[in-house]
Design an enzyme around this catalytic site. Structure first.
Site, PDB file in Angstrom:
ATOM      1  N   ASP A   1      20.890 -31.229 -23.806  1.00 44.52           N
ATOM      2  CA  ASP A   1      21.645 -30.527 -22.755  1.00 44.52           C
ATOM      3  C   ASP A   1      21.552 -31.253 -21.417  1.00 44.52           C
ATOM      4  OD1 ASP A   1      22.288 -28.703 -24.644  1.00 44.52           O
ATOM      5  OD2 ASP A   1      21.559 -26.941 -23.551  1.00 44.52           O
TER       6      ASP A   1
ATOM      7  N   ASN B   1      27.039 -28.402 -26.289  1.00 41.93           N
ATOM      8  CA  ASN B   1      26.871 -26.951 -26.315  1.00 41.93           C
ATOM      9  C   ASN B   1      25.991 -26.520 -25.151  1.00 41.93           C
ATOM     10  OD1 ASN B   1      27.198 -24.372 -27.239  1.00 41.93           O
ATOM     11  ND2 ASN B   1      25.850 -24.570 -29.025  1.00 41.93           N
TER      12      ASN B   1
ATOM     13  N   ASP C   1      15.954 -15.271 -23.751  1.00 43.72           N
ATOM     14  CA  ASP C   1      15.646 -16.414 -24.617  1.00 43.72           C
ATOM     15  C   ASP C   1      14.282 -16.264 -25.282  1.00 43.72           C
ATOM     16  OD1 ASP C   1      18.046 -17.480 -24.040  1.00 43.72           O
ATOM     17  OD2 ASP C   1      17.320 -19.033 -22.676  1.00 43.72           O
TER      18      ASP C   1
ATOM     19  N   GLU D   1      24.088 -19.802 -28.271  1.00 44.17           N
ATOM     20  CA  GLU D   1      24.375 -20.942 -29.140  1.00 44.17           C
ATOM     21  C   GLU D   1      25.023 -20.501 -30.449  1.00 44.17           C
ATOM     22  OE1 GLU D   1      22.139 -20.789 -26.980  1.00 44.17           O
ATOM     23  OE2 GLU D   1      21.473 -22.774 -26.296  1.00 44.17           O
TER      24      GLU D   1
ATOM     25  N   HIS E   1      18.572 -24.292 -31.304  1.00 44.88           N
ATOM     26  CA  HIS E   1      17.192 -24.757 -31.125  1.00 44.88           C
ATOM     27  C   HIS E   1      16.159 -23.645 -31.164  1.00 44.88           C
ATOM     28  CE1 HIS E   1      17.600 -23.954 -26.555  1.00 44.88           C
ATOM     29  NE2 HIS E   1      18.644 -23.446 -27.160  1.00 44.88           N
ATOM     30  N   ARG E   2      16.512 -22.512 -30.555  1.00 54.77           N
ATOM     31  CA  ARG E   2      15.495 -21.448 -30.468  1.00 54.77           C
ATOM     32  C   ARG E   2      15.230 -20.801 -31.824  1.00 54.77           C
ATOM     33  NH1 ARG E   2      14.027 -21.839 -25.720  1.00 54.77           N
ATOM     34  NH2 ARG E   2      15.483 -22.255 -24.050  1.00 54.77           N
TER      35      ARG E   2
ATOM     36  N   LYS F   1      18.048 -29.991 -28.417  1.00 54.20           N
ATOM     37  CA  LYS F   1      18.785 -29.410 -27.287  1.00 54.20           C
ATOM     38  C   LYS F   1      17.864 -29.208 -26.082  1.00 54.20           C
ATOM     39  CE  LYS F   1      22.369 -25.915 -26.688  1.00 54.20           C
ATOM     40  NZ  LYS F   1      22.226 -25.390 -25.364  1.00 54.20           N
TER      41      LYS F   1
END
Ligand SMILES: Nc1ncnc2c1ncn2[C@@H]1O[C@H](COP(=O)(O)OP(=O)(O)OP(=O)(O)O)[C@@H](O)[C@H]1O
Ligand SMILES: Nc1ccn([C@H]2C[C@H](O)[C@@H](COP(=O)(O)O)O2)c(=O)n1
Length: 650
Positions: free
Chosen positions: A49, A93, A317, A345, A389-390, A415
């Protein structure tokens, strides 16, 4: 599809230096680009990112330089709108690049095209576009109204007065407008329509704008007055804090993996809202301690987290980490006010529900909430990560629940945290495996069973599984070379092991599977790739605390390639035939040395020559030749190896 298999872990403890915060990195880069003067940015996050933002800034005429291989960058600000008046930008993204750049470019008087990956084009941006149109911006959503890609054309911007922006879908729209409005030089009021979500992220924006010399007048969370005549000025050097959302995985690991686990780079003085994840973790019973620039987590007294029912709007998040922690809590858990997950995402509410269910959890999914009830026992699963990613990072925690887990497409962590899995491996201790491989009758079984008993570890005799498959096939009349038929039997093998006895459909076949017919049959079915695949997970399920001794032909090469200690146990063919001969005679069976030696050599050849999982000595395996060693000496050798941590040589 690339994947990463995480074994069950014994616990987690240690220290982690966090990578820079994504939210701060991309905001600081944009502010430094628009500011007068040069800004030195220390500890910038290196991730996809941030790369997208850096590329975009360069394309827009902003000069920046990285200091060697360090995380330190110098950005020469352009002191106002971007000088390049026509550009096409691909922003992947990266919401933290797409939204603020849209606003800054809409007010820069040029012609720009902004696009991203397919998912970016499904993420709404209409509220920001509407607000910018109120200022006179000329923006076309080229595919679908309210969504990227965008085409921005030069327009007469009429700042001043009141601009309304919705705040209940993404706080990034407000952030984008706040950061861009100083470019107009005219005082403008932003009025938030609807309840502003993710407020701590707006706080980061205001704090960083102030560091760059623009103080916004804040009236609660509904009105923000951006002053006229203000322009950004470089503060000189800016340090990027560690990423507080990334901290959540390690703090959670400390809470469920014993700990203490310390993250460095965020703490009491952090400007990131996600540090409040530590507070939530404390409410679950974890022991939390905090300094200015670090946070430490350890398991609660009693070891089990308390069930929770929390409004998590302020930490959307890090809240994903709590969804996985629900698998470790003592009752059903509810995560509330998380509607923004739907436009991240991926649709994170749907994705988390699907993946949690794979592990056996009972999950209820609502428009803006999730309830999660843990299963009695976690079920190993392959987790899909949806290019998010998370999801990849938070599901790694499942491995701390005595459960192996496969993370599909693990590179999606790039990311925000390219080194995530290496960092996780630094602090998480896998259940240890001692792999002993070798040819028939070398003594693997005898040595492995004794070593396992001495260590108090579990024991896997993988050869017995192939023997059981052969026996089941012979009984069912399935030819031993019928790969599909034998594999189907292997996949549903009704075998169990009780007190040293081997049972097939409840019948004791301990001695039966040792017959020469089963030995030869086992070596035939073992060449079939589908049979090996059918037994793969079954073998891996033996890995459980406090450790496993696994013996066979491919323990170190295929089933447990990450085994901490690998032994290749062998003896001359003559010595092995002699041992087998004695074994049979002692059992009262007929035996013939010559034919035993011949059978054994044929089986050795078949095991070594097969294309799948052949018997071989791996370079990282310690050789133990027992031709001249008795059982006690062989056992002592292996135990010494374990005690020395696998460093002794054979
Ligand atoms: N170092 C040794 N010296 C002498 N005899 C041994 C030694 N190790 C094992 N034996 C004996 O050899 C016989 C075969 O050993 P074991 O069954 O453990 O071998 P294995 O490699 O597991 O065989 P398989 O692969 O066929 O299952 C047993 O009777 C065992 O007691
Ligand atoms: N991991 C394993 C274990 C065993 N086999 C094969 C090799 C033999 O032919 C047969 C029986 O094994 P044993 O009981 O003699 O150890 O099964 C294998 O291919 N992979």
């Amino acid at each position: 599809m690339e994947f990463l298999d995480l074994p069950p872990m014994l616990g987690a403890a240690g220290r982690i230096r966090l990578p820079g915060s994504k939210s701060i990195s991309n905001r600081v880069l944009l502010l430094a680009a628009l500011a007068e003067g040069e800004t030195e940015i220390r500890d910038l996050l290196l991730s996809d990112d941030v790369e997208r933002m850096l590329e975009a800034l360069r394309a827009l005429g902003v000069a920046w330089k990285r200091d060697g291989d360090s995380l330190d960058y110098r950005v020469r600000g352009v002191g106002g709108p971007f000088p390049v008046k026509a550009a096409e930008l691909f922003l992947g993204n990266a919401g933290t690049a797409f939204r603020p750049l849209t606003a800054a470019l809409a007010l820069s008087g040029g012609e720009y095209r902004l696009s991203g990956v397919a998912r970016m084009h499904e993420r709404p941006i209409g509220d920001l576009v509407d607000a910018l149109r109120q200022l006179g911006a000329d923006i076309t959503c080229t595919a679908s109204e309210g969504y990227p890609p965008l085409h921005l054309r030069p327009a007469t911007i009429c700042p001043g007065g009141v601009v309304k922006v919705r705040g209940d879908v993404s706080s990034q729209f407000l952030t984008a407008l706040l950061m861009a409005l100083p470019l107009t030089g005219v005082e403008t009021t932003l009025e938030v329509v609807g309840e502003l979500i993710s407020k701590p992220y707006v706080r980061i924006t205001l704090e960083l704008m102030a560091r760059f010399g623009v103080e916004v007048e804040q009236h609660g969370w509904t009105r923000f007055v951006v002053p006229g005549g203000a322009c950004y000025r470089s503060p000189g050097t800016v340090f990027v804090e560690g990423d507080a959302s990334s901290a959540s995985y390690f703090l959670a690991a400390g809470a469920i993996g014993g700990g203490p686990l310390r993250v460095e780079g965020v703490g009491r003085s952090s400007i990131q809202g996600d540090v409040r994840f530590a507070e939530a973790l404390g409410q679950l019973g974890a022991k939390i301690t905090m300094g200015d620039n670090w946070i430490e987590a350890a398991a609660p007294d009693g070891g089990v987290l308390k069930a929770f029912d929390l409004d998590l709007n302020h930490i959307p998040d890090a809240a994903m980490t709590l969804a996985v922690l629900a698998l470790f809590a003592d009752g059903p858990c509810r995560l509330r006010n998380i509607a923004s997950w739907r436009v991240k995402e991926t649709d994170r509410i749907a994705a988390m529900a699907t993946e949690l269910r794979k592990l056996g959890a009972e999950v209820e999914e609502g428009a803006d909430y999730l309830t999660v009830s843990r299963p009695a026992r976690l079920r190993p699963a392959a987790i899909d990560t949806y290019d998010d990613h998370r999801i990849a990072m938070c599901f790694s925690l499942v491995s701390l629940g005595a459960c192996r887990v496969r993370i599909n497409d693990p590179r999606c962590v790039n990311k925000t945290f390219p080194g995530y899995f290496d960092a996780f491996a630094q602090v998480a201790r896998p259940v240890p495996v001692l792999a002993i491989d070798g040819p028939s009758a070398s003594g693997k079984g005898t040595v492995a069973a004794r070593v396992a008993a001495a260590l108090g570890w579990h024991y896997l005799d993988s050869g017995s599984l192939y023997r059981l498959v052969a026996l089941a096939a012979m009984r069912a009349g399935v030819p031993l070379d019928d790969e599909r038929g034998v594999a189907a039997l292997a996949a549903a093998l009704p075998a169990s092991f009780e007190d040293g006895r081997v049972l097939l459909s409840g019948e004791d076949v301990t001695d039966g599977i040792r017959s020469e017919a089963c030995s030869v049959g086992a070596s035939k079915v073992a060449v079939l790739a589908a049979v090996r695949a059918a037994l793969f997970d079954r073998q891996r399920d033996y890995r459980a605390a406090p450790g496993l001794v696994a013996e066979g032909r491919d323990m170190g090469s295929v089933v447990f390639p990450d085994a901490g200690i690998k032994v290749f146990l062998t003896a001359s063919a003559e010595a092995r035939a002699e041992r087998r001969y004695k074994q049979l005679i002692e059992k009262g069976s007929a035996a013939n040395m010559e034919s035993l030696l011949k059978d054994l050599q044929e089986r050795d050849a078949r095991d070594a020559a097969r294309p799948v999982a052949p018997l071989l000595k791996l370079p990282d395996a310690v050789l133990l030749d027992t031709t001249e060693r008795n059982v006690e000496q062989a056992v002592a050798f292996v135990l010494d190896l374990v005690r020395a941590g696998g460093e002794a040589a054979g």
